[in-house]
Design a protein around this motif. Structure first.
Motif, short mmCIF file in Angstrom:
data_model
loop_
_atom_site.label_atom_id
_atom_site.label_comp_id
_atom_site.label_asym_id
_atom_site.label_seq_id
_atom_site.Cartn_x
_atom_site.Cartn_y
_atom_site.Cartn_z
N GLU A 1 0.82 -1.21 0.00
CA GLU A 1 0.00 0.00 0.00
C GLU A 1 0.86 1.26 0.00
O GLU A 1 0.49 2.28 -0.59
CB GLU A 1 -0.92 0.00 1.22
N THR A 2 2.01 1.19 0.63
CA THR A 2 2.87 2.37 0.74
C THR A 2 3.64 2.64 -0.54
O THR A 2 3.66 3.78 -1.03
CB THR A 2 3.87 2.19 1.91
N PHE A 3 4.26 1.61 -1.10
CA PHE A 3 5.20 1.83 -2.20
C PHE A 3 4.67 1.44 -3.58
O PHE A 3 5.13 2.00 -4.58
CB PHE A 3 6.50 1.07 -1.93
N ASP A 4 3.76 0.50 -3.64
CA ASP A 4 3.30 0.02 -4.95
C ASP A 4 2.00 0.65 -5.40
O ASP A 4 1.73 0.69 -6.61
CB ASP A 4 3.13 -1.51 -4.91
N LEU A 5 1.19 1.15 -4.48
CA LEU A 5 -0.12 1.68 -4.85
C LEU A 5 -0.19 3.20 -4.79
O LEU A 5 -1.23 3.77 -5.10
CB LEU A 5 -1.20 1.08 -3.93
N ARG A 6 0.89 3.85 -4.40
CA ARG A 6 0.92 5.31 -4.34
C ARG A 6 2.05 5.82 -5.22
O ARG A 6 3.22 5.59 -4.94
CB ARG A 6 1.14 5.79 -2.90
N ARG A 7 1.71 6.53 -6.26
CA ARG A 7 2.72 7.07 -7.17
C ARG A 7 3.65 8.04 -6.44
O ARG A 7 4.86 8.09 -6.72
CB ARG A 7 2.05 7.79 -8.35
N ARG A 8 3.11 8.79 -5.49
CA ARG A 8 3.92 9.81 -4.82
C ARG A 8 4.96 9.21 -3.88
O ARG A 8 5.86 9.93 -3.43
CB ARG A 8 3.01 10.76 -4.04
N SER A 9 4.84 7.94 -3.54
CA SER A 9 5.82 7.34 -2.65
C SER A 9 6.44 6.09 -3.27
O SER A 9 6.73 5.12 -2.59
CB SER A 9 5.19 7.00 -1.28
N GLY A 10 6.63 6.14 -4.58
CA GLY A 10 7.32 5.04 -5.25
C GLY A 10 8.80 5.05 -4.94
O GLY A 10 9.38 6.09 -4.62
N LEU A 11 9.43 3.91 -5.04
CA LEU A 11 10.84 3.76 -4.70
C LEU A 11 11.77 3.96 -5.90
O LEU A 11 12.98 3.83 -5.76
CB LEU A 11 11.10 2.38 -4.10
N TYR A 12 11.22 4.29 -7.07
CA TYR A 12 12.04 4.44 -8.28
C TYR A 12 12.42 5.91 -8.44
O TYR A 12 11.61 6.75 -8.81
CB TYR A 12 11.29 3.90 -9.49
N LEU A 13 13.69 6.22 -8.18
CA LEU A 13 14.12 7.60 -8.01
C LEU A 13 14.09 8.43 -9.28
O LEU A 13 13.85 9.65 -9.22
CB LEU A 13 15.53 7.63 -7.41
N THR A 14 14.39 7.84 -10.44
CA THR A 14 14.44 8.65 -11.65
C THR A 14 13.07 9.21 -12.03
O THR A 14 12.99 10.20 -12.75
CB THR A 14 15.00 7.85 -12.84
N TYR A 15 12.01 8.61 -11.54
CA TYR A 15 10.67 9.12 -11.85
C TYR A 15 10.48 10.53 -11.32
O TYR A 15 9.85 11.38 -11.96
CB TYR A 15 9.59 8.20 -11.29
N TYR A 16 11.02 10.80 -10.14
CA TYR A 16 10.79 12.10 -9.52
C TYR A 16 11.39 13.24 -10.35
O TYR A 16 10.81 14.32 -10.44
CB TYR A 16 11.39 12.13 -8.11
N LEU A 17 12.56 12.99 -10.97
CA LEU A 17 13.21 14.03 -11.76
C LEU A 17 12.74 14.05 -13.21
O LEU A 17 12.68 15.11 -13.83
CB LEU A 17 14.73 13.83 -11.74
N HIS A 18 12.43 12.89 -13.75
CA HIS A 18 12.20 12.79 -15.20
C HIS A 18 10.80 12.33 -15.58
O HIS A 18 10.46 12.39 -16.78
CB HIS A 18 13.23 11.85 -15.82
N GLY A 19 9.98 11.89 -14.63
CA GLY A 19 8.66 11.40 -14.98
C GLY A 19 8.76 10.24 -15.96
O GLY A 19 9.77 9.55 -16.05
N ASP A 20 7.71 10.02 -16.72
CA ASP A 20 7.71 8.98 -17.75
C ASP A 20 8.14 9.58 -19.08
O ASP A 20 7.36 9.67 -20.03
CB ASP A 20 6.33 8.33 -17.86
N THR A 21 9.38 10.02 -19.15
CA THR A 21 9.90 10.65 -20.36
C THR A 21 11.11 9.89 -20.87
O THR A 21 11.65 9.02 -20.19
CB THR A 21 10.32 12.11 -20.08
N ARG A 22 11.57 10.27 -22.06
CA ARG A 22 12.75 9.62 -22.63
C ARG A 22 14.00 9.91 -21.81
O ARG A 22 14.93 9.11 -21.78
CB ARG A 22 12.94 10.08 -24.08
#
Length: 203
Positions: free
Chosen positions: A59-80
């Protein structure tokens, strides 16, 4: 606790809590000794049932986008740009002999912490410094969710260099605007955590 052991323990505690992890309760308590946040987290981890702890993790890490554990998402989102950042991180690991399990992304925070623990404070900790803004956003989101996992991020942030004024400005922008957008599906852009209570802890 030295930095290598600190990052190694944080990496372990941020992994999915399976039976093997819980069976090592005695070792976890010994490793956490002397670091209050780690001690409190380990007691929480070992107090509830395995099912309860596993459900909380998902519930904490897999179901909430704002608390995901994948760090590059925070800087780059779903971009190239995220794809390029993942490739560069993978290449950095390869130079130091760290292999990432098949199907896992190299920006997963437990992997980044493991690399910092094994490769040392220079090149090993570079990804943590590079993704400091994402780590702070994750930390704030975990505090918002009132999860014990925030304790682990408190320890990690306290071990990293202090936030600069530039960092704080960028953090505020990311919290308000969300990560860069290139593809659809970012329904929570602009709904970042409230950072106000947290930056002073690591400054």
């Amino acid at each position: 606790m030295d930095r290598s052991r600190l990052f190694q323990l944080a990496s372990l505690l941020l992994t999915y809590p399976d039976e093997e992890l819980r069976a090592a309760g005695g070792e976890l308590r010994a490793a956490a000794a002397g670091v209050g946040e780690f001690e409190r987290f380990v007691e929480w981890l070992l107090t509830g049932t395995l099912t309860e702890v596993q459900r909380h993790y998902v519930e904490t890490f897999d179901l909430r986008r704002r608390s995901g554990l994948y760090l590059t998402y925070y800087l780059h989102g779903d971009t190239r740009r995220r794809g390029m950042a993942l490739l560069m991180l993978q290449q950095r690991y390869r130079v130091h002999g760290l292999r990432v399990a098949d199907g896992e992304l190299p920006d997963l925070l437990p992997i980044v912490l493991e690399f910092a623990a094994t490769a040392g404070p220079g090149d090993g900790e570079a990804p943590l410094r590079q993704h400091r803004q994402g780590i702070e956003l994750l930390r704030a989101a975990l505090h918002d969710a009132r999860t014990p996992y925030a304790l682990i991020l408190d320890v990690v942030c306290a071990a990293l260099p202090r936030l600069t004024e530039e960092d704080l400005t960028a953090l505020t922008s990311l919290a308000v605007d969300g990560p860069p957008v290139e593809t659809v599906g970012l329904a929570e852009v602009g709904l970042g955590p409230d950072l106000a209570p947290y930056p002073e802890v690591c400054r």
